[in-house]
Each structure stands twice: as structure tokens, then as C-alpha cells.
Design a protein around this motif. Structure first.
Motif, PDB file in Angstrom:
ATOM      1  N   ILE A 129       0.940  -1.197   0.100  1.00  0.00           N
ATOM      2  CA  ILE A 129      -0.199  -0.045   0.028  1.00  0.00           C
ATOM      3  C   ILE A 129       0.727   1.247  -0.042  1.00  0.00           C
ATOM      4  O   ILE A 129       1.689   1.343   0.812  1.00  0.00           O
ATOM      5  CB  ILE A 129      -0.835  -0.068   1.223  1.00  0.00           C
ATOM      6  N   PRO A 130       0.591   2.134  -1.127  1.00  0.00           N
ATOM      7  CA  PRO A 130       1.532   3.290  -1.132  1.00  0.00           C
ATOM      8  C   PRO A 130       1.102   4.348   0.127  1.00  0.00           C
ATOM      9  O   PRO A 130      -0.049   4.522   0.534  1.00  0.00           O
ATOM     10  CB  PRO A 130       1.502   4.049  -2.428  1.00  0.00           C
ATOM     11  N   VAL A 131       2.304   4.858   0.718  1.00  0.00           N
ATOM     12  CA  VAL A 131       2.117   5.798   1.788  1.00  0.00           C
ATOM     13  C   VAL A 131       2.761   7.174   1.288  1.00  0.00           C
ATOM     14  O   VAL A 131       3.780   7.106   1.188  1.00  0.00           O
ATOM     15  CB  VAL A 131       2.486   5.445   3.057  1.00  0.00           C
ATOM     16  N   VAL A 132       1.887   8.202   1.543  1.00  0.00           N
ATOM     17  CA  VAL A 132       2.624   9.653   1.340  1.00  0.00           C
ATOM     18  C   VAL A 132       2.327  10.317   2.775  1.00  0.00           C
ATOM     19  O   VAL A 132       1.247  10.168   3.329  1.00  0.00           O
ATOM     20  CB  VAL A 132       1.649  10.411   0.021  1.00  0.00           C
ATOM     21  N   THR A 133       3.252  10.827   3.077  1.00  0.00           N
ATOM     22  CA  THR A 133       3.191  11.633   4.296  1.00  0.00           C
ATOM     23  C   THR A 133       2.755  13.171   4.133  1.00  0.00           C
ATOM     24  O   THR A 133       3.024  13.586   3.062  1.00  0.00           O
ATOM     25  CB  THR A 133       4.321  11.612   5.479  1.00  0.00           C
ATOM     26  N   ILE A 134       2.064  13.693   4.944  1.00  0.00           N
ATOM     27  CA  ILE A 134       1.281  15.125   4.788  1.00  0.00           C
ATOM     28  C   ILE A 134       1.690  15.900   6.139  1.00  0.00           C
ATOM     29  O   ILE A 134       1.378  15.238   7.332  1.00  0.00           O
ATOM     30  CB  ILE A 134       0.154  15.005   4.671  1.00  0.00           C
ATOM     31  N   THR A 149       4.840  21.646   4.882  1.00  0.00           N
ATOM     32  CA  THR A 149       5.767  22.476   5.477  1.00  0.00           C
ATOM     33  C   THR A 149       7.163  21.907   5.629  1.00  0.00           C
ATOM     34  O   THR A 149       7.373  20.920   6.264  1.00  0.00           O
ATOM     35  CB  THR A 149       5.398  23.125   6.620  1.00  0.00           C
ATOM     36  N   ASN A 150       8.136  22.836   5.374  1.00  0.00           N
ATOM     37  CA  ASN A 150       9.651  22.485   5.936  1.00  0.00           C
ATOM     38  C   ASN A 150       9.541  23.161   7.288  1.00  0.00           C
ATOM     39  O   ASN A 150       9.633  24.147   7.531  1.00  0.00           O
ATOM     40  CB  ASN A 150      10.453  23.221   5.059  1.00  0.00           C
ATOM     41  N   GLN A 290      -2.472  18.563  -3.291  1.00  0.00           N
ATOM     42  CA  GLN A 290      -1.529  17.879  -3.829  1.00  0.00           C
ATOM     43  C   GLN A 290      -1.182  16.424  -3.464  1.00  0.00           C
ATOM     44  O   GLN A 290      -0.571  15.799  -4.078  1.00  0.00           O
ATOM     45  CB  GLN A 290      -0.263  18.591  -3.808  1.00  0.00           C
ATOM     46  N   SER A 291      -1.459  16.233  -2.235  1.00  0.00           N
ATOM     47  CA  SER A 291      -1.496  14.815  -1.773  1.00  0.00           C
ATOM     48  C   SER A 291      -2.010  13.746  -2.594  1.00  0.00           C
ATOM     49  O   SER A 291      -1.585  12.687  -2.991  1.00  0.00           O
ATOM     50  CB  SER A 291      -1.656  14.637  -0.317  1.00  0.00           C
ATOM     51  N   ASN A 308       8.273  17.268  -1.133  1.00  0.00           N
ATOM     52  CA  ASN A 308       7.476  18.486  -1.978  1.00  0.00           C
ATOM     53  C   ASN A 308       7.016  19.500  -0.786  1.00  0.00           C
ATOM     54  O   ASN A 308       6.195  19.467  -0.005  1.00  0.00           O
ATOM     55  CB  ASN A 308       6.149  17.787  -2.588  1.00  0.00           C
ATOM     56  N   TYR A 309       7.742  20.532  -0.654  1.00  0.00           N
ATOM     57  CA  TYR A 309       7.609  21.392   0.312  1.00  0.00           C
ATOM     58  C   TYR A 309       6.519  22.527  -0.238  1.00  0.00           C
ATOM     59  O   TYR A 309       6.590  22.910  -1.274  1.00  0.00           O
ATOM     60  CB  TYR A 309       8.842  22.059   0.710  1.00  0.00           C
ATOM     61  N   THR A 310       5.539  22.688   0.701  1.00  0.00           N
ATOM     62  CA  THR A 310       4.667  23.983   0.229  1.00  0.00           C
ATOM     63  C   THR A 310       5.323  25.163   0.860  1.00  0.00           C
ATOM     64  O   THR A 310       5.881  25.162   1.905  1.00  0.00           O
ATOM     65  CB  THR A 310       3.247  23.511   0.749  1.00  0.00           C
ATOM     66  N   ASP A 311       4.674  26.311   0.402  1.00  0.00           N
ATOM     67  CA  ASP A 311       5.105  27.363   0.723  1.00  0.00           C
ATOM     68  C   ASP A 311       4.828  27.869   2.292  1.00  0.00           C
ATOM     69  O   ASP A 311       3.992  27.474   2.945  1.00  0.00           O
ATOM     70  CB  ASP A 311       4.492  28.854   0.207  1.00  0.00           C
ATOM     71  N   THR A 312       5.751  28.616   3.031  1.00  0.00           N
ATOM     72  CA  THR A 312       5.503  28.899   4.199  1.00  0.00           C
ATOM     73  C   THR A 312       6.177  30.307   4.232  1.00  0.00           C
ATOM     74  O   THR A 312       6.948  30.803   3.876  1.00  0.00           O
ATOM     75  CB  THR A 312       6.603  28.104   5.403  1.00  0.00           C
TER      76      THR A 312
END
Ligand code: BGC
Length: 332
Positions: A129-134, A149-150, A290-291, A308-312
């Protein structure tokens, strides 16, 4: 006549049993975990994903869900948003196990610590099962990708902003979501790094809110009693700044500088009123959106970036009327 009523009665029973078994079948197929919401209006869906946050009933996570549901509709994905009603690691882990047992096509989850999450994520990956962290990554696991976020950087820019906005001696208290959550400790570490060479700035207390606004307020009150010299606060999760602001306003300590996290409605109101000075804006809607897109690309055999960093960015009063891309709030 007796025959007719018997027939109506039997038809009623059959209809009832039929509807009941359909309801049971679907509730087992799609929702056997507790707190959940589902975009059930996706006929002939291509994939079935589960999004598991640390707390479903949290306005920040509702925004992540909103973004994820939008991408799910676009990509014909059945998306379940499910997890603990209020932060609870055991329940979070159990939800992940149950999602795996019901054979979903992909799991998107926040990974809260480096002890319990990586072994479970690895076993999900081993089961195919593919896992993406968010929002919070699990660098030491086999997760395929991280979107969010970073967190270290976001704490660092909060520290830099505090330096920029203050003069003279600053005694700062930090209220953080949870001591055990890696995103929260990374934010605190980044903040400490930014202020470490600034001798006039001292961190005098650090407490946890358990990501609850009421607890953040209680902790702020307690800190102000124990450390009357505190003249600045940093709140590292979405509801901390709001809890701190309530107390600072109640006690009329308007000289206290507050920097918070996220752009929920109350935070924005407190910024407008000059109670919160600045906030670190994340992009929860974008993370959710995006996830789902990432997961679809993965299942379609495309290569996806690992990080994949989103803007902060920092938001303050003057930005509210500008074009700066504010992270959004649940009432948008
Ligand atoms: C964090 C989330 C957390 C939420 C709690 C946000 O700032 O990114 O991880 O669950 O605050 O309110």
C-alpha cells in the motif's frame, strides 16, 4: 384483504432487509474506523484513498481535507477522511492498520513521531500500500513522498521575525502543540537556531498545549503568573496563538508580542485587532490537494519527487490587504 396486508407486510420486511444489508455492506467497506467523512458522490471511482490526520475535528485539518476532496473529485477518487476526533496516537495508528486491512489503494497520513510511525508505515509499504506523508514527515520510513511545510524552516522564520520586530530584552515563552510530535519539535528547533546568537532574546519557558486552544490559554496564563518578565510568545501549532491571545487580551498585557502559526479565522481577527503581531502561514488546502494528485500519479506509474515542500511565509497586519498568498481558513 387479509392477503393484501400480508403481502404489503412481507414486501416491507424484504425492502427493509435489503436496504439494511446494503447499508451494512457500504459502512463496512468505506467506514469501519470511527470518525470519518467520505465523498460518497463519486460513482465508478478509480481509486480509494484514506487521509488520516492527528485530529479530524480541527479547522486546520478540515482545510487539508477540503483540498484533498477537491483533487479527489477531479481525479475520480473515493476519499475517506478519518482519524481520532481529538489527538490520540494509539487511535491514529489503529486507523492506519484498519485502512490497510480494508485494502485501500493509498494512504495519506501525518506521521507524528519517529518511534511508532516508521515501523507501521514500513509494514504498510511491505503490504503493497503506497503511503504519502503530509504536514509531518517520517524521513526514516519507507514512505514514498512527503508533502507539506519544511517545519524547521518555518520555526526559523518565526525566530527571525521576532528579532526583526523587537528591541531590547525579550523573554519569550513557547507554547507548542505536543512535545512528542516531530513537526512541533522541528519548529521549536528552528526558532531556537534563529535566536541563538541574539543575546537580548531568552527563551524562558516552553509548555505543550496538546493542540487544544483551551490548554494553550491555560498554559499562557500559568506562564504569565510564573514568569512575569515574559514579553513575547511563540505558538507553534494552529490553535496556540489563539489561546495565548485570549489570555493576553483578558489581562490587558498589550505590550506582549505574539507570533503564532497558521491563518485560521480567529488568528486573522486577532492580527487585525493588533493582539497577534504575526503568524507563520502554511498551505493546508494545497497540501491536501497535492497529496491526492501525488498519489494518483504514483498509481499511474509516474515518478514523483520524494520531498514536496509547500510555501511557508510570515503574515502580519499589512499583508491582510495585499496579494500575499494567505494559507486560507475554513470559512473561505
Ligand atoms: C500543524 C498540525 C497540527 C495543527 C494543530 C498545525 O500548525 O501543522 O500538524 O495538527 O497545527 O492545530
Amino acid at each position: 384483504m387479509r392477503h393484501l396486508s400480508k403481502l404489503i407486510f412481507l414486501t416491507g420486511i424484504i425492502l427493509f432487509l435489503f436496504t439494511f444489508s446494503i447499508a451494512v455492506y457500504f459502512s463496512q467497506r468505506m467506514n469501519n474506523y470511527g470518525e470519518t467523512s467520505v465523498n460518497s458522490k463519486i460513482p465508478n471511482y478509480k481509486y480509494h484513498f484514506v487521509l488520516v490526520p492527528e485530529e479530524v475535528d480541527n479547522d486546520y485539518w478540515r482545510l487539508v481535507e477540503k483540498g484533498a476532496q477537491e483533487a479527489a473529485r477531479k481525479n475520480h477518487v473515493l476519499l475517506e477522511y478519518v482519524g481520532p476526533k481529538q489527538g490520540n496516537i494509539d487511535e491514529h495508528l489503529k486507523t492506519l492498520e484498519k485502512a490497510a486491512a480494508s485494502n485501500v489503494d493509498g494512504i495519506i497520513t501525518q506521521s507524528l513521531n519517529e518511534e511508532e510511525f516508521p515501523p507501521l508505515i514500513d509494514s504498510l509499504i511491505d503490504q503493497g500500500i503506497p503511503v504519502v506523508t503530509i504536514d509531518t514527515d517520517s524521513e526514516n520510513s519507507k514512505r514514498i513522498s512527503y508533502i507539506g511545510t519544511n517545519n524547521y524552516y518555518s520555526g526559523f522564520i518565526a525566530g527571525t521575525k521576532l528579532i526583526e520586530d523587537t528591541k531590547g530584552e525579550v523573554n519569550v515563552a513557547i507554547i507548542t502543540g505536543n512535545f512528542h510530535s516531530s513537526n512541533q519539535s522541528l519548529r521549536v528547533d528552528g526558532f531556537k537556531e534563529a535566536v541563538k546568537h541574539e543575546e537580548r532574546i531568552k527563551i524562558v519557558a516552553i509548555e505543550e498545549s496538546k493542540i487544544s486552544q483551551i490548554r494553550a490559554a491555560e498554559k499562557a496564563y500559568q506562564i504569565l503568573n510564573e514568569y512575569p518578565q515574559v514579553n513575547a510568545f511563540f505558538g507553534t501549532s494552529a490553535l496556540d496563538g489563539i489561546g495565548i491571545a485570549q489570555i493576553v487580551q483578558q489581562l490587558n498585557r498589550d505590550y506582549i508580542y505574539i507570533i503564532g502559526f497558521d491563518t485560521l479565522k480567529e488568528t486573522i481577527e486577532y492580527i487585525k485587532d493588533g493582539v497577534i503581531n504575526a503568524t507563520v502561514s502554511q498551505q493546508p488546502f494545497e497540501m491536501g490537494y497535492q497529496s491526492v494528485e501525488l498519489m494518483v500519479q504514483l498509481l499511474e506509474g509516474k515518478k514523483v519527487p520524494e520531498i514536496n515542500y509547500t510555501d511557508t511565509l510570515i503574515i502580519q497586519k499589512e499583508d491582510l490587504s495585499s496579494d500575499k498568498q494567505i494559507g486560507g481558513n475554513i470559512n473561505d
